[in-house]
Design a protein around this motif. Structure first.
Motif, PDB file in Angstrom:
ATOM      1  N   LYS A 141       0.840  -1.202   0.000  1.00 39.20           N
ATOM      2  CA  LYS A 141       0.000   0.000   0.000  1.00 39.20           C
ATOM      3  C   LYS A 141       0.868   1.241   0.000  1.00 39.20           C
ATOM      4  O   LYS A 141       1.819   1.349   0.769  1.00 39.20           O
ATOM      5  N   PHE A 142       0.484   2.188  -0.863  1.00 36.93           N
ATOM      6  CA  PHE A 142       1.137   3.496  -0.861  1.00 36.93           C
ATOM      7  C   PHE A 142       0.136   4.498  -0.325  1.00 36.93           C
ATOM      8  O   PHE A 142      -0.966   4.618  -0.856  1.00 36.93           O
ATOM      9  N   VAL A 143       0.485   5.195   0.736  1.00 36.26           N
ATOM     10  CA  VAL A 143      -0.442   6.121   1.386  1.00 36.26           C
ATOM     11  C   VAL A 143       0.144   7.523   1.315  1.00 36.26           C
ATOM     12  O   VAL A 143       1.305   7.725   1.674  1.00 36.26           O
ATOM     13  N   VAL A 144      -0.652   8.480   0.843  1.00 31.10           N
ATOM     14  CA  VAL A 144      -0.187   9.861   0.764  1.00 31.10           C
ATOM     15  C   VAL A 144      -1.156  10.738   1.535  1.00 31.10           C
ATOM     16  O   VAL A 144      -2.367  10.645   1.332  1.00 31.10           O
ATOM     17  N   LEU A 145      -0.615  11.572   2.425  1.00 31.31           N
ATOM     18  CA  LEU A 145      -1.448  12.532   3.146  1.00 31.31           C
ATOM     19  C   LEU A 145      -1.210  13.877   2.493  1.00 31.31           C
ATOM     20  O   LEU A 145      -0.070  14.322   2.384  1.00 31.31           O
ATOM     21  N   ALA A 146      -2.270  14.523   2.048  1.00 35.31           N
ATOM     22  CA  ALA A 146      -2.083  15.794   1.352  1.00 35.31           C
ATOM     23  C   ALA A 146      -3.161  16.778   1.756  1.00 35.31           C
ATOM     24  O   ALA A 146      -4.149  16.427   2.396  1.00 35.31           O
ATOM     25  N   ASP A 147      -2.946  18.024   1.338  1.00 36.30           N
ATOM     26  CA  ASP A 147      -3.929  19.081   1.543  1.00 36.30           C
ATOM     27  C   ASP A 147      -5.225  18.665   0.827  1.00 36.30           C
ATOM     28  O   ASP A 147      -5.172  18.106  -0.255  1.00 36.30           O
ATOM     29  N   PRO A 148      -6.383  18.967   1.419  1.00 32.81           N
ATOM     30  CA  PRO A 148      -7.631  18.535   0.759  1.00 32.81           C
ATOM     31  C   PRO A 148      -7.824  19.100  -0.639  1.00 32.81           C
ATOM     32  O   PRO A 148      -8.506  18.498  -1.455  1.00 32.81           O
ATOM     33  N   ARG A 149      -7.192  20.267  -0.912  1.00 31.10           N
ATOM     34  CA  ARG A 149      -7.397  20.845  -2.234  1.00 31.10           C
ATOM     35  C   ARG A 149      -6.361  20.354  -3.256  1.00 31.10           C
ATOM     36  O   ARG A 149      -6.430  20.708  -4.405  1.00 31.10           O
ATOM     37  N   GLN A 150      -5.406  19.588  -2.832  1.00 29.07           N
ATOM     38  CA  GLN A 150      -4.360  19.138  -3.742  1.00 29.07           C
ATOM     39  C   GLN A 150      -4.937  18.150  -4.746  1.00 29.07           C
ATOM     40  O   GLN A 150      -5.591  17.182  -4.368  1.00 29.07           O
ATOM     41  N   ALA A 151      -4.673  18.381  -6.031  1.00 32.49           N
ATOM     42  CA  ALA A 151      -5.184  17.480  -7.074  1.00 32.49           C
ATOM     43  C   ALA A 151      -4.051  16.609  -7.593  1.00 32.49           C
ATOM     44  O   ALA A 151      -2.883  16.850  -7.301  1.00 32.49           O
ATOM     45  N   GLY A 152      -4.404  15.616  -8.365  1.00 31.86           N
ATOM     46  CA  GLY A 152      -3.368  14.811  -9.027  1.00 31.86           C
ATOM     47  C   GLY A 152      -2.741  13.769  -8.127  1.00 31.86           C
ATOM     48  O   GLY A 152      -1.670  13.258  -8.427  1.00 31.86           O
ATOM     49  N   ILE A 153      -3.402  13.431  -7.010  1.00 30.93           N
ATOM     50  CA  ILE A 153      -2.772  12.463  -6.104  1.00 30.93           C
ATOM     51  C   ILE A 153      -2.831  11.061  -6.709  1.00 30.93           C
ATOM     52  O   ILE A 153      -1.922  10.261  -6.502  1.00 30.93           O
ATOM     53  N   ASP A 154      -3.878  10.765  -7.473  1.00 34.41           N
ATOM     54  CA  ASP A 154      -3.939   9.429  -8.083  1.00 34.41           C
ATOM     55  C   ASP A 154      -2.730   9.171  -8.949  1.00 34.41           C
ATOM     56  O   ASP A 154      -2.104   8.113  -8.884  1.00 34.41           O
ATOM     57  N   SER A 155      -2.393  10.146  -9.780  1.00 37.64           N
ATOM     58  CA  SER A 155      -1.225   9.909 -10.639  1.00 37.64           C
ATOM     59  C   SER A 155       0.053   9.948  -9.826  1.00 37.64           C
ATOM     60  O   SER A 155       1.020   9.260 -10.148  1.00 37.64           O
ATOM     61  N   LEU A 156       0.056  10.696  -8.733  1.00 35.72           N
ATOM     62  CA  LEU A 156       1.236  10.683  -7.868  1.00 35.72           C
ATOM     63  C   LEU A 156       1.432   9.301  -7.263  1.00 35.72           C
ATOM     64  O   LEU A 156       2.555   8.794  -7.182  1.00 35.72           O
ATOM     65  N   LEU A 157       0.325   8.659  -6.847  1.00 33.61           N
ATOM     66  CA  LEU A 157       0.431   7.324  -6.256  1.00 33.61           C
ATOM     67  C   LEU A 157       0.993   6.336  -7.268  1.00 33.61           C
ATOM     68  O   LEU A 157       1.836   5.506  -6.937  1.00 33.61           O
ATOM     69  N   ARG A 158       0.523   6.456  -8.549  1.00 33.40           N
ATOM     70  CA  ARG A 158       1.076   5.561  -9.580  1.00 33.40           C
ATOM     71  C   ARG A 158       2.551   5.835  -9.773  1.00 33.40           C
ATOM     72  O   ARG A 158       3.358   4.931  -9.987  1.00 33.40           O
ATOM     73  N   LYS A 159       2.926   7.127  -9.714  1.00 31.50           N
ATOM     74  CA  LYS A 159       4.324   7.482  -9.921  1.00 31.50           C
ATOM     75  C   LYS A 159       5.186   6.920  -8.795  1.00 31.50           C
ATOM     76  O   LYS A 159       6.289   6.424  -9.016  1.00 31.50           O
ATOM     77  N   ILE A 160       4.646   6.973  -7.568  1.00 37.24           N
ATOM     78  CA  ILE A 160       5.405   6.431  -6.437  1.00 37.24           C
ATOM     79  C   ILE A 160       5.573   4.923  -6.624  1.00 37.24           C
ATOM     80  O   ILE A 160       6.633   4.364  -6.311  1.00 37.24           O
ATOM     81  N   TYR A 161       4.558   4.256  -7.157  1.00 35.81           N
ATOM     82  CA  TYR A 161       4.665   2.827  -7.436  1.00 35.81           C
ATOM     83  C   TYR A 161       5.802   2.572  -8.431  1.00 35.81           C
ATOM     84  O   TYR A 161       6.615   1.668  -8.259  1.00 35.81           O
ATOM     85  N   GLU A 162       5.878   3.415  -9.461  1.00 40.29           N
ATOM     86  CA  GLU A 162       6.965   3.254 -10.432  1.00 40.29           C
ATOM     87  C   GLU A 162       8.315   3.480  -9.769  1.00 40.29           C
ATOM     88  O   GLU A 162       9.268   2.741 -10.022  1.00 40.29           O
TER      89      GLU A 162
END
Lengths: 219, 180
Positions: free
Chosen positions: A154-175
């Motif tokens: 599991k990759f877990v990211v805590l971010a500001d509620p207004r931050q967008a693009g976290i889905d692609s960030l999670l994929r990038k972290i997987y890479e």
């Protein structure tokens, strides 16, 4: 800083990587003269403010540093007990930094394991068959995004509620994980990740995501 | 071989001859170290397994395929996406067993064995056994226990290289949440 932290949890629920990417804004450093007008009390492993809120120092804030030197637990950097040190008028004037205490690594480990168990509840509660686990957890100060790979990491990211693009960030972290952690032959699977290159590339990816994503719709 | 362009980094081309030479050096060194073909085959399988458990994450991260729900889907993904991505070849899928739990991958050409000839004293050596280990390790990480073996090998005089894959069972322990 809109992305606060990244956690990587292995198949068994153990935390194998953690990165804090924020600058805490609630620290306050002030110079005091004897006697101290705040009431300090030991709590758990720390010395916290019990009474006497003023100037940004709130009840519950812990003593983080004395005269610039970080405090560890209830002792100053040179091993003296904090409360004793502060009750001696000879040590004044003294500059103390207060703030919300940061989670210790043990606490983070426990919270990650707890999240691993809670994650499963998401799919158990679901009225539909084959639901995923918890993908997002929202509070008023942050949003937690979780991505579980087919192999159970599991990759877990805590971010500001207004931050967008976290889905692609999670994929990038997987890479980045599959490159710099897995392709390092000296890294053993499921163990804590201690790879410099992984750290560096992850920080780069976080910076890119922060710059790119702040103006989009919520993800 | 080159990295997928979709990654956003410059694609790195590596000379496939270097890859063939590297693999060949590996096998010949193992032959010198172990002296008997069975042991070498086992070592190649183990090494392949260690590669497979790591390669699967790279594959999943780059190809975005979802979970396969039956063995036929798995076979398609392996032949059309995985082999293409890593070895640049697309084997064909044939010889399905009546129960749908076994199939064969037919490789017209195998990049590992370019320029290779097996000498007579190594007639039981499975030169490309690393591939079996890779497939086994990778599928184990997505909760599938499989048995993989070579049934035909161009190095041994057959016309094609055939890898037989048999589904044994789904691995139920340590299932990721939500997959039951």
């Amino acid at each position: 800083m809109a992305i606060f932290s990244v956690y990587v949890v292995n198949k068994a629920g153990g935390l194998i990587y953690q990165l804090d990417h924020y600058v805490p804004r609630s620290d306050t450093e002030k110079t005091f003269s004897f006697p101290l007008d705040l009431v300090l009390r030991p709590r758990d492993e720390r010395v916290v403010v019990a009474f006497g809120q003023r100037d940004g120092i709130r009840v519950g804030h812990a003593v983080l540093a004395i005269n610039g030197a970080e405090v560890s637990g209830r002792c100053t950097a040179d091993g003296k007990d904090v409360l004793e040190f502060l009750s001696n008028p000879a040590n004044y004037p003294v500059s103390i930094r207060f703030g919300r205490h940061r989670l210790s690594s043990n606490e983070k480990l426990m919270l990650a394991s707890m999240f691993h168990s809670l994650f499963a509840i998401g799919s158990q509660l679901s009225p539909e068959v084959g639901s995923s686990g918890i993908e997002m957890l929202e509070t008023d100060t942050f949003k937690l995004h979780c991505f579980q790979t087919l192999t159970g990491i599991k990759f877990v990211v805590l971010a500001d509620p207004r931050q967008a693009g976290i889905d692609s960030l999670l994929r990038k972290i997987y890479e980045i994980y599959s490159d710099f952690a897995l392709k390092n032959p000296f890294y053993s699977l499921e163990m804590p990740i201690r790879c410099e290159l992984f750290d560096q590339n992850l920080k780069l990816a976080l910076e890119v995501a922060e710059k790119a994503g702040s103006f989009g719709p919520g993800s | 071989m080159s990295r997928q362009a979709g990654r956003g980094t410059e694609s790195k081309k590596m000379n496939s001859e270097l890859f063939t030479l590297t693999y060949g050096a590996l096998v010949t060194q193992l032959c010198k170290d172990y002296e008997n073909d069975e042991d070498v085959n086992k070592q190649l399988d183990k090494m392949g397994y260690n590669i497979g458990v790591r390669l699967i994450e790279d594959f999943l991260a780059r190809s975005n395929v979802g979970r396969c729900h039956d063995f036929r889907e798995t076979a398609d993904v392996i032949a059309k996406i995985a082999f293409k991505m890593y070895l640049g070849i697309t084997p064909s899928i044939t010889n399905w067993s009546p129960g749908g739990d076994e199939f064969s991958l037919i490789l017209e050409n195998n990049p590992l064995v370019d320029f290779v000839e097996l000498p007579d004293n190594h007639s039981t050596l499975i030169y490309s056994n690393l591939l079996c280990g890779v497939l086994r390790g990778a599928l184990e990480m997505v909760q599938m226990a499989v048995d993989v073996k070579f049934v035909q090998d161009t190095l041994k005089g057959d016309s094609v290289t055939e890898i037989r894959m048999k589904f044994i069972r789904r691995i139920e322990d340590n299932l990721p949440a939500g997959e039951e």
